[in-house]
Design a protein around this motif. Structure first.
Motif, PDB file in Angstrom:
ATOM      1  N   GLY A   9       0.670  -0.685   0.019  1.00  0.00           N
ATOM      2  CA  GLY A   9      -0.500   0.028  -0.390  1.00  0.00           C
ATOM      3  C   GLY A   9       0.911   1.575  -0.295  1.00  0.00           C
ATOM      4  N   LEU A  10       1.920   1.048   0.835  1.00  0.00           N
ATOM      5  CA  LEU A  10       3.233   2.329   1.096  1.00  0.00           C
ATOM      6  C   LEU A  10       3.200   2.865  -0.303  1.00  0.00           C
ATOM      7  CD1 LEU A  10       3.698   4.429   2.177  1.00  0.00           C
ATOM      8  CD2 LEU A  10       5.477   3.031   3.564  1.00  0.00           C
ATOM      9  N   GLN A  11       3.350   1.499  -1.019  1.00  0.00           N
ATOM     10  CA  GLN A  11       4.755   2.061  -2.387  1.00  0.00           C
ATOM     11  C   GLN A  11       3.452   2.556  -3.658  1.00  0.00           C
ATOM     12  OE1 GLN A  11       7.892   1.892  -2.761  1.00  0.00           O
ATOM     13  NE2 GLN A  11       7.647   0.935  -0.595  1.00  0.00           N
ATOM     14  N   GLN A  12       2.854   2.192  -3.249  1.00  0.00           N
ATOM     15  CA  GLN A  12       1.078   2.629  -4.287  1.00  0.00           C
ATOM     16  C   GLN A  12       1.007   4.143  -4.033  1.00  0.00           C
ATOM     17  OE1 GLN A  12      -2.166   0.811  -3.654  1.00  0.00           O
ATOM     18  NE2 GLN A  12      -3.068   1.236  -5.612  1.00  0.00           N
ATOM     19  N   VAL A  13       0.835   4.472  -2.811  1.00  0.00           N
ATOM     20  CA  VAL A  13       0.549   5.685  -2.731  1.00  0.00           C
ATOM     21  C   VAL A  13       2.090   6.860  -2.666  1.00  0.00           C
ATOM     22  CG1 VAL A  13       1.084   7.564  -0.535  1.00  0.00           C
ATOM     23  CG2 VAL A  13      -0.880   5.416  -0.346  1.00  0.00           C
ATOM     24  N   LEU A  14       3.663   5.910  -2.594  1.00  0.00           N
ATOM     25  CA  LEU A  14       4.085   7.035  -3.142  1.00  0.00           C
ATOM     26  C   LEU A  14       4.076   7.057  -4.415  1.00  0.00           C
ATOM     27  CD1 LEU A  14       7.353   5.598  -1.114  1.00  0.00           C
ATOM     28  CD2 LEU A  14       6.769   8.499  -0.438  1.00  0.00           C
ATOM     29  N   LEU A  15       3.841   6.050  -5.331  1.00  0.00           N
ATOM     30  CA  LEU A  15       3.640   6.282  -6.649  1.00  0.00           C
ATOM     31  C   LEU A  15       3.291   7.119  -7.406  1.00  0.00           C
ATOM     32  CD1 LEU A  15       4.855   5.188  -9.189  1.00  0.00           C
ATOM     33  CD2 LEU A  15       2.381   2.845  -9.679  1.00  0.00           C
ATOM     34  N   LEU A  16       1.751   7.199  -6.498  1.00  0.00           N
ATOM     35  CA  LEU A  16       0.897   8.509  -6.763  1.00  0.00           C
ATOM     36  C   LEU A  16       1.127   9.947  -6.774  1.00  0.00           C
ATOM     37  CD1 LEU A  16      -2.382   8.443  -7.533  1.00  0.00           C
ATOM     38  CD2 LEU A  16      -1.634   8.521  -4.785  1.00  0.00           C
ATOM     39  N   LEU A  17       2.537   9.661  -5.253  1.00  0.00           N
ATOM     40  CA  LEU A  17       3.143  11.080  -4.779  1.00  0.00           C
ATOM     41  C   LEU A  17       3.836  11.528  -6.132  1.00  0.00           C
ATOM     42  CD1 LEU A  17       3.152  10.571  -1.274  1.00  0.00           C
ATOM     43  CD2 LEU A  17       1.519  12.611  -2.326  1.00  0.00           C
ATOM     44  N   LYS A  18       4.402  10.557  -6.636  1.00  0.00           N
ATOM     45  CA  LYS A  18       5.798  10.867  -7.973  1.00  0.00           C
ATOM     46  C   LYS A  18       5.035  11.235  -9.345  1.00  0.00           C
ATOM     47  CE  LYS A  18       9.439   9.233  -5.920  1.00  0.00           C
ATOM     48  NZ  LYS A  18       9.179  10.675  -4.571  1.00  0.00           N
ATOM     49  N   ASP A  19       3.477  10.324  -9.106  1.00  0.00           N
ATOM     50  CA  ASP A  19       2.513  10.729 -10.643  1.00  0.00           C
ATOM     51  C   ASP A  19       1.989  12.056 -10.770  1.00  0.00           C
ATOM     52  OD1 ASP A  19       3.972   9.675 -11.738  1.00  0.00           O
ATOM     53  OD2 ASP A  19       1.797   7.759 -11.106  1.00  0.00           O
ATOM     54  N   SER A  20       2.093  12.620  -9.202  1.00  0.00           N
ATOM     55  CA  SER A  20       1.117  14.146  -9.082  1.00  0.00           C
ATOM     56  C   SER A  20       2.171  15.343  -9.135  1.00  0.00           C
ATOM     57  CB  SER A  20       0.678  14.288  -7.286  1.00  0.00           C
ATOM     58  OG  SER A  20       0.551  13.952  -6.944  1.00  0.00           O
ATOM     59  N   GLN A  21       3.481  14.808  -9.391  1.00  0.00           N
ATOM     60  CA  GLN A  21       4.188  15.561  -9.975  1.00  0.00           C
ATOM     61  C   GLN A  21       4.603  16.268 -11.288  1.00  0.00           C
ATOM     62  OE1 GLN A  21       7.538  15.536  -6.498  1.00  0.00           O
ATOM     63  NE2 GLN A  21       6.317  14.798  -5.446  1.00  0.00           N
ATOM     64  N   SER A  22       3.759  15.220 -11.997  1.00  0.00           N
ATOM     65  CA  SER A  22       4.266  14.885 -13.516  1.00  0.00           C
ATOM     66  C   SER A  22       3.651  16.516 -13.842  1.00  0.00           C
ATOM     67  CB  SER A  22       3.538  14.137 -14.433  1.00  0.00           C
ATOM     68  OG  SER A  22       3.351  13.775 -15.172  1.00  0.00           O
ATOM     69  N   PRO A  23       4.061  17.185 -15.389  1.00  0.00           N
ATOM     70  CA  PRO A  23       3.564  18.426 -15.987  1.00  0.00           C
ATOM     71  C   PRO A  23       2.275  17.483 -17.105  1.00  0.00           C
ATOM     72  CG  PRO A  23       5.309  18.228 -16.849  1.00  0.00           C
ATOM     73  CD  PRO A  23       5.574  17.253 -15.311  1.00  0.00           C
ATOM     74  N   ASP A  24       2.851  16.549 -16.703  1.00  0.00           N
ATOM     75  CA  ASP A  24       1.389  15.967 -18.287  1.00  0.00           C
ATOM     76  C   ASP A  24       0.040  16.258 -17.386  1.00  0.00           C
ATOM     77  OD1 ASP A  24       1.214  15.021 -20.529  1.00  0.00           O
ATOM     78  OD2 ASP A  24       0.654  12.600 -19.555  1.00  0.00           O
ATOM     79  N   THR A  25      -0.992  16.893 -18.757  1.00  0.00           N
ATOM     80  CA  THR A  25      -2.319  16.980 -17.835  1.00  0.00           C
ATOM     81  C   THR A  25      -2.678  15.133 -17.854  1.00  0.00           C
ATOM     82  OG1 THR A  25      -2.261  17.095 -19.726  1.00  0.00           O
ATOM     83  CG2 THR A  25      -2.817  19.064 -18.312  1.00  0.00           C
ATOM     84  N   ALA A  26      -2.224  14.598 -18.606  1.00  0.00           N
ATOM     85  CA  ALA A  26      -3.312  13.428 -18.648  1.00  0.00           C
ATOM     86  C   ALA A  26      -2.997  12.161 -17.387  1.00  0.00           C
ATOM     87  CB  ALA A  26      -2.360  12.317 -19.496  1.00  0.00           C
ATOM     88  N   THR A  27      -1.818  12.435 -17.483  1.00  0.00           N
ATOM     89  CA  THR A  27      -1.163  11.980 -16.166  1.00  0.00           C
ATOM     90  C   THR A  27      -2.291  12.883 -14.328  1.00  0.00           C
ATOM     91  OG1 THR A  27       1.075  12.216 -16.983  1.00  0.00           O
ATOM     92  CG2 THR A  27       0.900  10.869 -14.484  1.00  0.00           C
ATOM     93  N   GLN A  28      -1.887  13.873 -14.701  1.00  0.00           N
ATOM     94  CA  GLN A  28      -2.597  14.215 -13.704  1.00  0.00           C
ATOM     95  C   GLN A  28      -4.114  14.223 -12.973  1.00  0.00           C
ATOM     96  OE1 GLN A  28      -1.616  16.764 -11.375  1.00  0.00           O
ATOM     97  NE2 GLN A  28       0.504  17.456 -11.499  1.00  0.00           N
ATOM     98  N   ARG A  29      -4.875  13.507 -14.513  1.00  0.00           N
ATOM     99  CA  ARG A  29      -6.385  13.065 -14.463  1.00  0.00           C
ATOM    100  C   ARG A  29      -6.316  12.007 -14.337  1.00  0.00           C
ATOM    101  NH1 ARG A  29      -8.499  15.864 -19.211  1.00  0.00           N
ATOM    102  NH2 ARG A  29      -6.533  14.922 -20.358  1.00  0.00           N
ATOM    103  N   ALA A  30      -5.259  11.163 -14.310  1.00  0.00           N
ATOM    104  CA  ALA A  30      -5.130  10.231 -13.756  1.00  0.00           C
ATOM    105  C   ALA A  30      -4.522   9.216 -12.233  1.00  0.00           C
ATOM    106  CB  ALA A  30      -4.200   9.176 -14.401  1.00  0.00           C
ATOM    107  N   VAL A  31      -3.765  10.725 -11.849  1.00  0.00           N
ATOM    108  CA  VAL A  31      -3.608  10.766 -10.582  1.00  0.00           C
ATOM    109  C   VAL A  31      -5.293  11.402 -10.080  1.00  0.00           C
ATOM    110  CG1 VAL A  31      -2.577  12.437  -8.770  1.00  0.00           C
ATOM    111  CG2 VAL A  31      -1.427  11.398 -10.297  1.00  0.00           C
ATOM    112  N   GLN A  32      -6.037  11.988  -9.937  1.00  0.00           N
ATOM    113  CA  GLN A  32      -7.341  12.822  -9.648  1.00  0.00           C
ATOM    114  C   GLN A  32      -8.498  11.756  -9.800  1.00  0.00           C
ATOM    115  OE1 GLN A  32      -6.390  16.033  -8.419  1.00  0.00           O
ATOM    116  NE2 GLN A  32      -8.148  16.063  -8.019  1.00  0.00           N
TER     117      GLN A  32
END
Length: 903
Positions: A9-32
């Protein structure tokens, strides 16, 4: 058992936090989307707090981001957190408030404040005691982190901290904070002052009990080497000036000396806080006495602060001269608010009255940099001080001005022009001898090669427009107008904006003086239509509307209509019903329709239809929203969570449309009859008059009055339904609504005549109450008096018995208005009522005499009515009593009555 994260679970959350720093809008939407899924699991929040406080192996930005996501979850869903999760988060926050990283400490502080502001201060009793306790920690990080959190709590919950709900924790907190004013760390000293500062304006009792210690501690920090500390000391002194000036007066001389130094502080933030001191002091009665001896130092400092800083020039693109082909970015365009129509009477000196809740537009020389800065604050301070000291300021200023206005460096010259504009209102008398020389110099500055000099020259000249217009037109008005019109077509957008605003001010001052130049003015304004980008177009509408208001029916010439109407109608057709740009355009058309009168006829049908549609659309939206919200409780919850899907309708469209319909009715008069006949406007008006929003009702009553004057046969069938609504709106709590309802009743009764009888009892008691209220604004008093007079004219038997209750305020409020139709009908009413109930006027007869004398030339039959009443009274009391009575008259009143009426 303490909660522990699951590794996967922790790795999943960390991956999410890394992705949310991406400038790409598609990635951002997936994060949301992922965030929304994870929020279904309550212990997701435990992972977030764990990453923030315990996962020291991660980088700081990732940990901080985890805390900020948690903060948003707390804001949105805290009430749904299981108690175990909430407790775990609170514990972790308090245990880690001293994290070695300043970023993590600040994030934890924000999180604590967010939880506290969710009403949790009451249910987290250990929070404040623990934070205050941690201040004593030997560890700097723990002390600083706790103070950071406390400062945020003080900012967010200052009222609650001073309330019985929490047993007044301030009684312990304020003395505690004061101890830290002497701390060795500047950051801690700064936090301590900032915390106490939160309680000055609210006069918290705990602070008032320690006020002398507080002020002494501030004085001790006056010379602090840390700029943040100095800034907070200045801020404290400015607020104390507002709430506890009594405590500062004994030290005023040294405080002023200190603030003079700080206003020149090398740190602009400190200088800005200190400069606020002069603005606040100017509002205090002691200002003149306290500052007189210091002007010689203060004035040069303020003038020096009025120069653009290098940063300002970069932000304002001061080196860009031509940008009129660059489209505006939408966020630069400030929202405009429509001011609903308020019906006012014609007075001695021009149209309507200033004041009331009809506010003035703020003059601002460079409002696109709307951030408050040292230049603006210095200029504002000079402006208010000029209003306090008047011409006594000039000996300190004039020697400086000469050097500034002719300076080779454009930045210095520009600041001199700003100084001249800032003192225009306060020092006008003293400036008059210099204006014949200065105005031509300023007009020359309109051609300066620097755009920022040209734009400030526009503003400053507009501040002297009143004087310019008082001179022979060829002297200054003509050259000023010619140059301003050139600037309206300047290649620089800021100059266009300044010139358009200045020209609108000139129009208001010059009024019909502009008639000889109308053709030339319209050519320029119409040319600007094709040239302007979005933002300045909105200001151009205003300049055209003001021109129409200023020259009135003189605009109704075929050649002028030919120039002006096609571009306006073209814009009108381009704009969609949802476009906010309709507001300024509708306002502009409203003024144009009123000025053109019958000249507007060829354009009225589509304009009228669209206004009715706008009103209908808004009412329908409001109706469907209500249905959405009440159709089920589920929907209500949806509204609170997704308000964007059920947006409350924007009633501004309806208000502006109602006001334009008023303009059409007023301008077209009887010609509006056909349009009203073919529409359902009366049904819509019935709904608008009952709207919950005061501005909608205000505009509805104005329209009702205008339709009553223009086409009463369409209004008459609705009177029985309308009158009770008008009666309930005679509530002076909403001044403008009450004012317009009062005026509409007056217009209706002039059309109804004796048929008004059934409704008199509905309205007269309210009107009598309003006219006798203390502090009622002048416009409302006058409209109330006129309506009472008119009701008495058509139904004297019903109104006359109450004569004694209103005759005195009635006379005093109508003595100042010009002779006109409304005044005429009101005075006829009073005369008729005196005939029915002469006893009602006896005690206040001197006020009646004074009101009669205010007429310059009444119509013959009205003059006869006055004559009969005056002579009747004189005959009644006998010559000797009349002599004694008239002895009380001021000489001028005595002369007028004797000359006009032979009494």
């Amino acid at each position: 058992m303490e909660w522990q994260p699951d590794e996967q679970g922790l790795q999943q959350v960390l991956l999410l936090l890394k992705d949310s720093q991406s400038p790409d809008t598609a990635t951002q939407r997936a994060v949301q989307e992922k965030l929304e899924q994870l929020n279904q699991f309550p212990d997701f929040n435990n992972y977030l707090i764990f990453v923030l406080t315990s996962l020291k192996s991660e980088d700081e930005p990732t940990r901080s981001l985890s805390g900020l996501i948690l903060k948003n979850n707390v804001k949105a869903h805290y009430q749904n957190f299981p108690p175990a999760v909430a407790d775990f988060i609170k514990r972790e926050c308090l245990n880690n408030i001293g994290d070695p990283s300043p970023l993590i400490r600040a994030t934890i502080g924000i999180l604590i404040t967010t939880i506290a502001s969710k009403g949790e201060l009451q249910t987290w009793p250990e929070l404040l005691p623990q934070l205050c306790n941690l201040l004593n920690s030997e560890d700097y990080n723990t002390c600083e982190g706790s103070f950071g959190a406390l400062q945020k709590i003080c900012e967010d919950s200052s009222e609650l901290l001073d309330s019985d709900a929490l047993n007044r924790p301030l009684n312990i907190m304020i003395p505690k904070f004061l101890q830290f004013f002497k701390h060795c760390s500047p950051k801690i000293r700064s936090h301590a002052i900032a915390c106490v500062n939160q309680f000055i304006i609210g006069r918290a009792q705990a602070l008032m009990d320690n006020i002398d210690t507080f002020i002494e501690s501030l004085f001790a920090l006056a010379g602090d080497e840390d700029s943040e500390v100095r800034k907070n000391v200045c801020r404290a002194l400015v607020m104390l000036l507002e709430v506890r000036i009594d405590r500062l007066i004994p030290h005023m001389h040294s405080i002023i000396q200190y603030m003079l130094q700080r206003t020149q502080d090398p740190d602009e933030n400190v200088a800005l806080e200190a400069c606020e001191f002069w603005l606040t002091l100017a509002e205090q009665p002691i200002c003149k006495e306290a500052l007189s001896g210091h002007l010689v130092q203060l004035i040069p400092i303020l003038v020096n602060g009025m120069k653009y800083s290098e940063i300002d020039i970069i932000l304002l693109k001061g080196d860009v001269e031509e940008d009129d082909t660059v489209p505006d970015s939408e966020q630069d365009i400030k929202p405009r608010f429509h001011k609903s129509r308020t019906v006012t009477l014609q007075h001695e000196g021009g149209e309507g009255e200033e004041g009331e809740d009809i506010d003035e537009d703020e003059d601002d020389d460079d409002d696109t940099l709307s951030d408050w800065n040292l230049r603006k604050c210095s200029a504002a301070a000079l402006d208010v001080l000029a209003n306090v000291f008047r011409d006594e300021l000039l000996p300190h200023l004039l020697p400086l001005l000469k050097g500034l206005l002719f300076h080779p460096d454009w930045v210095v010259k520009e600041s001199g022009i700003l100084v001249l504009g800032a003192i225009a209102e306060g020092c006008m008398q003293g400036m008059v001898p210099y204006l014949p020389e200065l105005i031509p110099h300023l007009i020359q500055c309109l051609c300066d090669k620097k755009a920022l000099v040209r734009s400030i020259a526009c503003w400053t000249l507009s501040r002297y427009a009143h004087w310019v217009v008082s001179q022979p037109p060829d002297a200054h008005l003509k050259p000023l107008m010619t140059e301003l019109l050139k600037r309206i077509l300047d290649g620089n957008k800021r100059v266009q904006e300044a010139a358009c605003s200045a020209f609108a001010t000139l129009e208001e001052e010059a009024c019909t003086e502009l008639v000889p130049y109308l053709s030339f003015i319209l050519d320029t304004l119409v040319f600007a239509f094709g040239k302007y980008q979005h933002k300045n177009l909105l200001i151009l509408y205003d300049a055209i509307g003001t021109l129409a208001d200023s020259v009135g029916h003189h605009l109704n010439q075929p050649e002028y209509i030919q120039k002006l109407m096609p571009p306006l109608i073209q814009k009108w057709n381009e704009l969609k019903d949802e476009d906010k740009d309709l507001f300024p355009l509708l306002e502009c058309l409203s003024s144009v329709a009123t000025a053109l009168q019958s000249g507007f006829l060829p354009y009225c049908e589509p304009v009228y239809q669209r206004c009715v549609t706008l009103v209908q659309k808004t009412l329908a939206q409001a109706m469907s929203l209500t249905l959405h919200l009440f159709s089920s409780l589920v929907r209500v919850q949806m509204y609170s969570q997704q308000p964007d899907q059920y947006e409350a309708p924007d009633k501004d469209f309806m208000i502006v449309a109602l006001d334009l319909l008023s303009g059409l009715a007023e301008g077209l008069g009887g010609h509006v009859d056909q349009l009203v006949a073919r529409s359902n406007i009366m049904t819509l008006l019935f709904q608008c008059m009952q709207d919950t929003m005061p501005e909608v009702r205000q505009s509805s009553f104005a329209l009702l009055g205008d339709l009553t004057k223009a086409c009463f046969p369409h209004v008459k069938p609705c009177i029985a339904e309308f009158m009770p609504i008008l009666g309930t709106n005679l509530n002076p709590e909403f001044i403008s609504v009450c004012n317009n309802a009062t005026w509409a009743i007056g217009e209706i009764c002039m059309q109804m005549g004796v048929e008004m009888q059934p409704y008199v009892a509905l309205v007269v008691p309210h009107l009598v109450e309003i006219i006798n209220r203390p502090n009622t604004p002048k416009t409302l008093l006058e409209n109330t008096a006129i309506t009472i007079g008119r009701l008495g004219y058509v139904c004297p038997q019903e109104v006359a018995p109450m004569l004694q209750q209103f005759i005195r305020p009635w006379c005093t409020s109508l003595r100042n208005i010009r002779d006109n139709e409304e005044k005429d009908s009101a005075f006829r009413g009073i005369c008729v009522m005196i005939g029915v109930n002469p006893g009602g006027v006896v005690q206040d007869f001197i006020f009646f005499c004074d009101a009669v004398a205010s007429w310059v030339n009444p119509k013959d039959d009205l003059r006869d009515m006055f004559y009969k009443i005056l002579h009747g009274f004189k005959d009644q009391v006998g010559e000797e009593n009349w002599q004694q009575f008239s002895e009380q008259f001021p000489p001028i009143l005595k002369e007028r009555l004797s000359a006009c009426y032979g009494v």
